[in-house]
Design an enzyme around this catalytic site. Structure first.
Site, PDB file in Angstrom:
ATOM      1  CG  HIS A  35      -6.632  -5.156   1.838  1.00  0.00           C
ATOM      2  ND1 HIS A  35      -6.086  -5.982   2.800  1.00  0.00           N
ATOM      3  CD2 HIS A  35      -7.830  -4.749   2.318  1.00  0.00           C
ATOM      4  CE1 HIS A  35      -6.914  -6.078   3.820  1.00  0.00           C
ATOM      5  NE2 HIS A  35      -7.983  -5.339   3.552  1.00  0.00           N
ATOM      6  CG  ASP A  52      -2.772  -8.214   0.917  1.00  0.00           C
ATOM      7  OD1 ASP A  52      -2.016  -8.454   1.871  1.00  0.00           O
ATOM      8  OD2 ASP A  52      -3.823  -7.546   1.029  1.00  0.00           O
ATOM      9  CG  ASP A  69      -4.867  -9.800   3.588  1.00  0.00           C
ATOM     10  OD1 ASP A  69      -4.561 -10.368   2.518  1.00  0.00           O
ATOM     11  OD2 ASP A  69      -4.664  -8.596   3.785  1.00  0.00           O
ATOM     12  CG  HIS A  87      -2.005  -0.963   1.228  1.00  0.00           C
ATOM     13  ND1 HIS A  87      -2.830  -1.160   0.141  1.00  0.00           N
ATOM     14  CD2 HIS A  87      -2.414  -1.844   2.177  1.00  0.00           C
ATOM     15  CE1 HIS A  87      -3.703  -2.115   0.428  1.00  0.00           C
ATOM     16  NE2 HIS A  87      -3.460  -2.554   1.644  1.00  0.00           N
TER      17      HIS A  87
END
Length: 722
Positions: A179, A177, A270, A137
């Site tokens: 996200h 991931d 995740d 991120h």
């Protein structure tokens, strides 16, 4: 044949990064410790080549981050920042700092460089870097989403630009991931040497990091056009079958053509079964299979760098399964009853075979990769909801089987509202860290009753009123009061078609099927994927009027919860339509902003406990022309406008906030044409007023959509039926 030399980097110095006062947090040192314990207990660590972390030099980090960002991250743990460290952390999105953060961040970036260099040089067959804080991120000048430096991006730039002697000219970055890897995407968006592939929850733009560039529409620019591929899931609960479908029909065909020299995996876990933030269901053997499919490329040169993953058991089992794959262990994967979601095929098809319509964005990804032109299976079995049978993947050990069984029991107890997502994971994924308290953005899955009460109304510089009164646990007496207060509700979107509008009022089958004898179930118009819950008061509107008014229409965002791929209609703050009860207006406002939830226990609909717009707000809005609803500031329709009055009653409508208009102009938010079914519904509404014929209405929508396709912000002026 020689056994693979698999590098395993672990250094407990990266456990020094933790919350400043020991508060609980999903991204914590125990994540690394749990993985390390599992790898040792399973005898995996001893079979790998043990590596220690090395700090990254500033010049290598500077290949992707600004000097000011590097300086701050390296000094944030020093005494200089003891008094201001927490205050600085609050300026970022979901970030904390402590006295161990600087060293951990530099070690994490340096560690991924270290293992990538050794794999590229042939000293190792492959490698796993157990690093934290995570990185994908982190952007050029900003830490966010638990990430301080973008570890994988730093390593990729190092191989391409600092070590040409290693012969690494093309890199595939696979980000699995849950996200979106927003930081990594931006860093290589124009670079054809890096093929970036991210598969992630998108939830129509509401899942963290909640940015439009996570959609499939973002495919790279200039020389990098076509080298950015997003597979954005519409909802949670995606599991092994969904990810395998994305691999088989998108990633692997493109990878074969791209022919990378090395593969870097942003290995977040995740999306694993039982993760509290991800809400997806990949099993350890699911990850093992995804990794196995990648081993056929780049001579098996794969570097895995840890990203997210917040269920300690899931992350430990998943990393262990992947390590065994790299070591050459055999495993079986038996899932005869497992099928992808219906939405998975929609998501996969979107970038592949999207649209031959004047209302649709031309699909350029297929042009860049002709291999994607092949049709998907027409007879594929699809599922609507997940079931325990989907997790029928054999495990390497009895203990792993028990772990999966226990996680399944946990998942089975969690209520899932498809498309809207898992309420718990949505709630956590929107969490923004704050020293004094944890504040949560209002989202479709976050109960409005969780917001604090602040009774104030502020006037902004642009003279619009900002409503800062938080939705609270107040009495439902407001309903009886507001049911006696009449307003006109002006519509400019798909609600222009009266049956579509009545979905919001009457909900269920009644609005469309029974009332109008139209064969659509569950309060859905043709092409919609989400049913409307309806208002508490389902009585028909007291009156309907049609007027012709100057109309400014734009289609923004890249997909919508109800209509799928394509832009949604927004008013460029000015417009008009029907409906009289202020109570019903609030219920429609709740539904448009996804604030109405389904109670999984008894199937009842749960509405917020207090209104967003009451009599006092109507009085303010009549004077100030607009109210920005601070409690739902991150929702699409958080701006309520006053459009004059009719029969001495105010005319109200809702649209995007003024700040979104600026974001559309700058390109931060995408402009996109509507889907064909959505456009057809808009046209029906325009024709229903009998002041535009079908051709006129169609041309009007096409003209507005064309502006979106061209990437222009300018909106078209036209007379529109009301």
């Amino acid at each position: 044949m020689a056994a693979p030399r698999v590098g395993l980097l672990y250094d407990d110095r990266m456990c020094a990064h933790a919350t400043p006062d020991g508060e609980e947090h999903p991204e914590n040192p125990e994540r690394l410790c749990a993985i390390w314990r599992k790898l040792n207990a399973a005898g995996v660590a001893s079979r790998c080549v043990s590596l220690k972390a090395k700090e990254a030099e500033d010049k290598y980090i500077a290949s992707v981050h600004s000097k000011s960002h590097i300086k701050l991250m390296k000094e944030i743990s020093s005494k200089k920042y003891d008094a201001s460290r927490n205050k600085i952390a609050r300026k970022f999105n979901s970030i904390y700092f402590n006295k161990g953060s600087s060293e951990s961040a530099v070690l994490a970036a340096g560690s991924v460089i270290e293992v990538a260099e050794k794999v590229a040089a042939g000293e190792l067959s492959s490698a796993i870097a157990l690093v934290r804080p995570p990185g994908h991120h982190a952007e050029h000048d900003e830490a966010m989403g638990f990430c301080l430096f973008n570890n994988v991006a730093v390593a990729a730039n190092y191989l391409l630009n600092e070590r040409p002697d290693l012969g690494i000219k093309k890199i595939l970055i696979v980000d699995w991931d849950v996200h979106h890897g927003n930081g990594t995407q931006k860093m290589f968006y124009n670079d054809p040497r890096v093929l970036f592939f991210s598969v992630h929850r998108f939830d129509y733009g509401s899942f963290y990091p909640a940015e439009g560039d996570a959609s499939h529409c973002f495919i790279g620019e200039e020389a990098g056009k076509g080298y950015n591929i997003n597979v954005p899931w519409e909802h949670g609960k995606c599991g092994d079958a969904d990810y395998i479908a994305a691999w088989d029909h998108v990633l692997l065909p493109v990878t074969e053509v791209f022919d990378p020299d090395i593969i870097l995996v942003s290995a977040g876990f995740d999306a694993a079964l039982g993760d509290p933030l991800g809400g997806c269901c990949i099993t350890p053997n699911g990850y093992a299979l995804l990794l196995t499919k990648l081993l056929g490329f780049a001579q098996g040169r794969i570097v895995m760098a840890l990203e997210g993953g917040y269920n300690l058991r899931s992350i430990a089992n998943s990393v262990c399964a992947c390590a065994k794959v790299l070591l050459g262990d055999k495993f079986t994967f038996n899932a005869p009853e497992m099928q992808p979601f219906e939405s998975t095929w929609r998501v996969i098809q979107a970038p592949l075979c999207l649209l031959n319509s004047t209302l649709a964005r031309h699909n350029e990804l297929k042009t860049c990769w002709p291999v994607l032109s092949s049709k998907l299976p027409e007879n594929a079995s699809l599922r609507i909801r997940s079931s325990p049978s989907e997790f029928n993947a054999s495990s390497d050990s009895e203990s792993d089987s028990e772990d999966v069984a226990e996680l399944l029991a946990t998942v089975a107890s969690v209520n899932v509202i498809e498309v809207a997502g898992d309420a718990i994971s949505e709630h956590l994924s929107k969490m923004k860290l704050d020293d004094d308290n944890l504040s949560v953005k209002t989202t479709s899955s976050c109960s409005a009753a969780e917001q604090h009460l602040v009774d104030s109304v502020k006037v902004q510089n642009n003279a619009s009123v900002v409503l800062t009164k938080r939705i609270s646990d107040l009495s439902l007496a407001w309903r009886s009061d507001l049911s006696r207060t009449d307003v006109w509700y002006a519509s400019f979107g798909s609600n222009m078609w009266r049956p579509r509008f009545l979905c919001y009022v009457q909900g269920g089958k009644y609005a469309l099927r029974d009332k109008f004898d139209i064969p659509f179930d569950l309060g859905q118009a043709e092409g919609m994927s989400i049913a409307c819950c309806g208002s508490r008061d389902t009585s028909s509107p007291k009156g309907t009027m049609w007027k012709t008014v100057p109309h400014r229409l734009l289609f923004g965002r890249s997909s919508t919860p109800c209509w799928g791929t394509g832009g949604v209609a927004f008013l460029n703050p000015e417009i008009n339509y029907n409906e009289k009860s202020l109570e019903q207006f609030n219920d429609i406002l709740f539904q448009e902003n996804r604030l109405v939830l389904e109670d999984g226990k008894d199937g009842n609909v749960v509405y917020p406990d207090s209104p967003l717009i009451g009599s006092s707000e109507v009085k303010f809005i009549s004077t100030n022309k607009a109210i920005h609803l601070e409690p739902i500031k991150d929702s699409w329709y958080s701006n309520v406008l006053y459009l004059g009055n009719e029969d001495e009653l105010p005319i109200l409508t809702m649209t995007c906030p003024a700040s979104d208009i600026e974001r559309f102009k700058s390109g931060e938010l995408p402009l996109a044409p509507p889907s064909e079914t959505y456009a057809a519904t808009l046209i029906r509404g325009l024709v229903e007023g009998k002041q535009l014929d079908a051709d006129g209405a169609t041309n009007y929508i096409i003209a507005a959509a064309a502006k979106a396709r061209e990437g222009c912000f300018s909106v078209c002026f036209c007379t529109a039926s009301r």
